[in-house]
Structures are given as C-alpha cells and as structure tokens.
Design an enzyme around this catalytic site. Structure first.
Site, short mmCIF file in Angstrom:
data_model
loop_
_atom_site.label_atom_id
_atom_site.label_comp_id
_atom_site.label_asym_id
_atom_site.label_seq_id
_atom_site.Cartn_x
_atom_site.Cartn_y
_atom_site.Cartn_z
N GLU A 69 0.82 -1.24 0.00
CA GLU A 69 0.00 0.00 0.00
C GLU A 69 0.85 1.27 0.00
OE1 GLU A 69 -3.57 0.59 2.06
OE2 GLU A 69 -4.28 -1.46 1.80
N HIS A 127 -2.23 -1.22 10.07
CA HIS A 127 -1.79 -2.60 10.29
C HIS A 127 -0.57 -2.58 11.22
CE1 HIS A 127 -3.80 -4.97 6.93
NE2 HIS A 127 -4.25 -3.75 6.77
#
Lengths: 442, 442
Positions: free
Chosen positions: A49, A272
């Site tokens: 990402e 995360h």
C-alpha cells in the site's frame, strides 16, 4: 551478519496504508517509518500500500544508505502499491498480476484500481539465491457476506502457482505481505499446503507482539472497532512465510509485531501492525534428505489427501463465483436487450407520423431525445459490463479447469500411478526443495 | 518411442486461424487437422487461435485415442486461443496473461479481446520433467508503421521472464507458437538470448518445408499477397524452440513445415503453415559440464555484452511506447476537460434567464439537451480512455524499470562483481541448466 555456515536474515513487512491526502498522518508516518528502518537495518523490507510513487521515492532517498537496492512494482491504474528495499543486490524482478481483482465500478473499495499482484525479486544473500515475494490480496469488506471470496481464492491459487513454479532454482524463499486472509481461511490453506511455505509466527522460537500474532488490532487508533466485529480484539492477516531447499535449512529464531503504538511517537506506523522475523539459514547436509523413507512417504500421502480436500473446497468456491458472474452477465445482457427494445419502440412511435403523413408527432421532442440518450447510455454501460463479466468468467473457468487438472494429478499420485516409479535411465536426480505436497512424483 | 538412453519427442505447432463463421472453411479444416493429428501421433501438439471452445472440444473428442491429455487456456473476452494436446499426462498448468495487448477500441484488430498469454504445461516424458510453453503474441498489421511494437516488445520481455523463472526445475523446455516476429526482430533476439532457447529451424539436422522456413507464405490460398508486402515470398513468424538442462541434452533431428497445401485436400490446414520438429533427448554426463573453462567464460562475457545491447534497444522501444501512451493520455485528458468546459458553459448560459428573471431562454431546449448528452458522452469516454492509458503507462514503466535493473545487474556481472566469486561455505551447487546469458553468477 554471517559466519561461514550460518546466515541470519532479518525480514520486515508492513501494509503502509499510504493513500495520499486520505490516510491519516501519511507524511509523518512515512518519516517515522524511514527513521526506524534506517536504524533497524533489516536485510529485506517488504512494504504494501505504498500507493504513491512519490512516497516510494522519498523512502528510496531516505534509505539509500542502509538499503541501497529497491524496486517498486507498477501495475493497474494506481500501481500495485508493492515496494521492496534491501541491503542485498536485486538481480532480477518479475511481476504477476492477478487475473481477478474486484470490480471497477466498486470505486469506493478501490481494489480494482490498485492492480493487485505478486512481485518477485531475486537476491543474492551470502551466495545463496533467495527468491523474495511480496503481495497484497483483495480486501475482505464483510466476513458474513464476502462477495469477493471467489476472487481472493483465485488470487491465492495464482499466488501458489507463481511461487511454486518460479522457485525451483532458489535456495530459499521468503513471502511477505497482507494476504487479507485469516490463518485458517481456504486461500491460506491452499497457499501453505501447496507450496510448503511455513508461517514464521507459528514456527518462531521466540515471539514478542500482539496476542495470537494479530496484525489488525482494536487497540490501533486508526482502526474502527466496528470494522473488526465479530473479532473484538483483532485478526491476523499479514504474514511472513519462508521455505528452505535441499541445500538450505531455514529456521525462525525470533518474530515480533508492533502493538498498536510506537514508543515515543503519537501514532503507529500504519493501521496494520508491522512484522519482523529473524530467519536463520544453515547449509544442509545432503545425507539428511531421504532418511526415514516409509514414514516420510506415509506423511506425504497424508498431505496429498489433505490437499485434494482443500482443492475440492476451493473449486466449490470458484463455482459459486462462476454462478454469480454468470448471473451478473445475464442481468447485463437482459438490461441491454431491454434498452434496445425501448429504443426500437421509440423509433417505431416516432415513425408513425412519418408513415401516416399528416398525423401529429405523438410525444414531445425533448422527451424523445432524452429517452434516446437514456437508451444509448444503457446500451453502452451494459455492453461494457458484459465484456467485463465475460472476462471474469473466463478467468474463473480457467482457474477451475486448472484446479480440476491438479486434483486428478494428485489423485493419480495417491493411487501410486506407475509413472511415479524410478525405472528409466533418463530419470532426473532428486529435486532441490524441501518437501511440498506437489513435489515431483515419488 | 524410447530406449533406455534416447527419447524422441515429436512436436507440432500451428496457428489454426479459427474464427468461427469468419475464417474460411473452418469446420472442414478442423476435421482435416484432427484426422492428420490422429495419424501422425505427435507427442505434443500446440495449437493457437482455437478461438472457439466448441472447436477445442471437437478436437478433444477426436483426439481422445491418440492424445488423451489436453488443456485449453482461458483468458480475455474470447479466450487466449491456446490449446495443447499430448500423449503424456499433464501434471500442472499455469497461465501468464501479458500486461499489454493492444487497445480495446481497435476492435477490428481484435487482439485485445483475445487476451494474449503464455500457457505452460508440465509433462512427464519418460520420467523427464518437461515444461511445455505455448504462446501467441500481438499481430503486426503494418511493418512500416507498427504502432503495436512497444506492446510486442513488452510481451517478448514478459515471455522470456516467464520461461526463465518457471523452468529452473525442468529437464527440458519446449516453446511453440506464433510469435508474430521475424527471426531478427528485437523481441525475438531478446527472447532467444535471455533464455538460451534454440530455434529448431536453425538447429535441425534435416529440413523439409518452405524456403527459409517461412510459415506465412504467398503460395497459401488464404493469404492475400498485399498483406505480405514487402516480403514477396513470405515470412517466418512461427517457431518451435527448445532447450535442455545439465541433465538432458536435446537435439533437433528433423524439422518440417507444410507448403501452402495439403496433398489430397482442396485447401491447407490454415493461413499459417504447420511446423513439426523431431527432438532427440539424451541424458548428459555431468563431467561434460564445465570443461573448457576459460573459453566458456569468454563466450559467456560476449553473450552478456550482446544481451546488454539488446536490452538497451528494447528499453528505447519501450520508451517510444511510453511517449506515445503519455501523448494519448494527455489527449484524452484535454478532450475531457474541453467536454467539461462545454458543459459548464452550457449551464452558465442556461442559468442566465434563471438569474435575470424574465429574460428569455437563449437557446432551444432540444439543442440544450442534445449538447448536454454530448458532453456526458465525451466525459465518460475520455474517463475510460484515461484509465486505460494510465494502466498502459504503468505496465510500460514497470517493464522499463525491470529492464533497467536487468541491465545494471548484467553490467555488474561483466565487471566481475565480487559477489560472483565462490568463496562462501554456503555456496549453492552448480545450477541445472544449459548456459543462458542470465544463469546464476559465474
């Protein structure tokens, strides 16, 4: 880092949540990340990402001293978001784009635009050939009604194919990334049993991190607790997996995750948690291979049988996807036909005064044109959707065909198919890898 | 077929030109082909342009006796058109879809809808692990002004990556198909020098077929001579390539092509000529490897230097494609902005009577609605084109990045980079393959 016989490899993996102007504190988090990576000096850093190339270039500059080699994998509209930074020279790279990856009209989910893929980099770590894989699979937006499940299962299928087929010459394999699958999810089982990859969280001698190795946790300030339900505390969906070969043994000494915050900083690196694994490589003595033959064969047969079960389950899931895609395509076709019928009807009505000269135009011109535009819009949209669903169908059918073939090949092996016996002078020597369920016939 | 030490493999490849209802005599040609294949009993049959699954299923049924194993690779909207039939069990399959493959709006060329790809099948031929590849690259519609050249070069780049990375464990490699490239074309040189694949036409001990091994010839009744200009007699664009390994030597005993007609039939099998190669496999004595060290190293360096040149040429071609895609995307964006400006202008004009109460509507309603529809159509089309060109750009950039990295890795090797020296206890044993330019460091 290494003595003559032992090499240690420190691997880092993080989903960076790097959507410029949308993800919170993006520049600050990249700065924090860059500082930490400079300090920790991992051998291999796998980032997902990293949606903006500018951020990749920022990190590249920042890490130029400690991680002089890097690669950014480009794909889709926005880019795959995958980046690798390493101390060791990258000799080669290769990218495999998954054939299925959500729907372009689900723009708010955005996965389609990301062009999800698996990237491979070939490194030379102390004269060992290391195949490093990095990937990010389609997100799961709802556990109960997960309409992307067939896509994710096909992605897991293609991932295992890619890893298995490209790693025959490697001394060691490392795969890191956000798989968007829980440990016992179908796609994960498919990946692990087919490739023989081992999970560093399950294998580590020592662990420091979140409970159950979770990587998406309720304690992270960027996470909304609602999204995690029904998993109150969190879930484990990011992994560092590894595998050795007949020439190299590989063990996980230590593994850690961040815990929802970073000491001395106001917020964590991402939504995360970051993963770090310390892997130990050891050259393997060839004699070790092939000992305990009958026992090994028995366990091998057990693995094959398990794999057949997993594959059967995966085929069922792909078939569900097939039915769904067929239904969607049918709906698109039907809507298109209705648009066409409407257009003909309109033309017929418009033709009345033209045929019966003198009769008055039955409906006002404006609505005539508006209706015609609507018909054309319907026709164009349904045509595009029809093409898209046809491509989805082809990919699903292709995966299902390949899985069917794989099941029959495994079943042949289980039956002790004669091809499996070494009887020919041209027989090839034992293959280089640790046993995985689909290693060459035995 | 085999004695203890020699195995012969008969390979067949044909571009079938199988567009239902459009290609001439399609059903009759498939029937002829099926009959011939049953009689000839090749080990491996590689067919391209089998666009209809029905035709594949017809052949599957027809060849059930002589070629019990087969696979049809599905991709794109119509399907990849790739089919493989074989005497030997297929253990595994894998499909790689090229990231670039023409433009969807060039519907009359149709390549985009075909979803061009390279398919792989893993066979067990007399206990040798054979990786069989089949592919079909983007067609060349004009030699002088070939706007698809960057796409084909990227396809050749991805093809060599796929073959190279998936074949490390194989005893032998066979690649057949319609490459749509002349023998000395850039993509072909890239493929051959990177993978070390050998051309059966150039290597065969005995040849029977068209002059210069041509596979698209003026004498074929389905070919219009105009299309072939300036190559009056024809061109060679279909190939059967092969490569052995450290365990297997491979030679081409005999090669043949059809000659524009089939004896006893009114027309040929296709507009392309069919290729047949008889390959001989021989187990290799390990001692043979590595003899003549200094000479081998010298020729290896020469190969590396040549590869760097080819890669530089390929990068230039990809950059041409990049500029072109950037220009197209810019045009799409500009047109979109103009559409948007037109829409705002129209809205502004329409707002006049609404703001200045009592003023008359300046233009008739019909043209107002028509203009608005036009604006929306422009906006939608340019948006779709913008997305498409962005994806094209990402793929081209990705290929260029990978090529740049490959060049720098090759140059390091040429300079005798220290990593190349075997000095560590963990050094891996010699790799299994015949030398290709990118074999592990030496």
């Amino acid at each position: 880092m290494a003595n003559a016989d032992h090499v240690s490899v420190k691997v880092f993996s993080l989903n960076c949540w790097g959507i410029r102007f949308l993800s919170k504190h993006c520049p600050q988090r990249y700065r924090m990340l860059g500082e930490m990576l400079c300090k920790e000096e991992h051998d291999v850093v796998l980032l997902q990402e990293v949606w903006s190339e500018k951020d990749y270039l920022y990190l590249k500059k920042k890490l130029a001293g400690c991680h002089p080699h890097s690669h950014y994998f480009k794909s889709g509209v926005i880019g795959s978001g995958l980046a690798i930074f390493t101390k060791h020279r990258i000799h080669d790279t290769f990218l495999y784009r998954y054939s299925l990856n959500g729907y372009p009209y689900m723009a708010h989910h955005g996965d389609w635009f990301g062009g999800k893929a698996v990237g491979m980099a070939v490194l030379n770590i102390n004269n060992l050939m290391a195949n490093i894989y990095i990937t990010h699979l389609h997100a799961e937006y709802s556990r109960e009604k997960d309409s992307y499940l067939p896509h994710r299962v096909v992605q897991a299928w293609e991932l295992q194919q890619f890893v298995r087929h490209t790693s025959a010459g490697a001394d060691l394999i490392i795969l890191g990334g956000d798989l968007n699958m829980h440990p016992q999810d179908l796609g994960n089982r498919l990946l692990m049993s087919y490739t023989g990859l081992r999970d560093s969280y399950l294998e580590t001698a020592q662990f420091d991190g979140c409970e159950d190795g979770m990587t998406l946790i309720a304690d992270n300030p960027f996470i909304s607790k609602k999204e995690l339900a029904p998993f109150e505390k969190g879930i484990r969906i990011d992994y560092i997996l590894f595998k050795g070969s007949s020439r190299t043994d590989i063990l996980c000494d230590f593994m850690s995750t961040t815990k929802g915050f970073v000491p001395g900083h106001p917020f964590p690196y991402s939504d995360h948690e970051a993963l770090t694994a310390h892997l130990m490589l050891k050259s393997r003595i060839p004699a070790e291979v092939g000992s305990d033959q009958p026992k090994a064969q028995e366990s091998h047969a057990g693995k094959l049988a398990e794999l057949v079960d997993i594959l059967t389950e995966a085929r069922t899931e792909v078939k569900v996807g097939l039915h769904c895609a067929e239904r969607m395509r049918y709906t698109a076709a039907r809507t298109g036909v209705m648009g066409l019928a409407l257009l003909f009807l309109e033309l017929a009505i418009a033709a009345v005064p033209w045929l019966a000269l003198g009769a008055e135009q039955p409906f006002p011109r404006i609505s005539f044109y508006l209706l015609a535009s609507l018909c054309f819009a319907i026709l164009l949209t349904t045509f595009l959707l029809y093409v898209f669903y046809t491509m989805e169908l082809k990919s699903l059918q292709g995966a299902e065909d390949q899985m069917r073939l794989a099941v029959s090949s495994l079943q042949e092996k289980l039956r002790g198919f004669p091809v499996a016996q070494p009887h020919n002078a041209l027989r090839r020597p034992p293959e280089g890898h640790e046993p995985s369920a689909l290693d060459p016939e035995e």
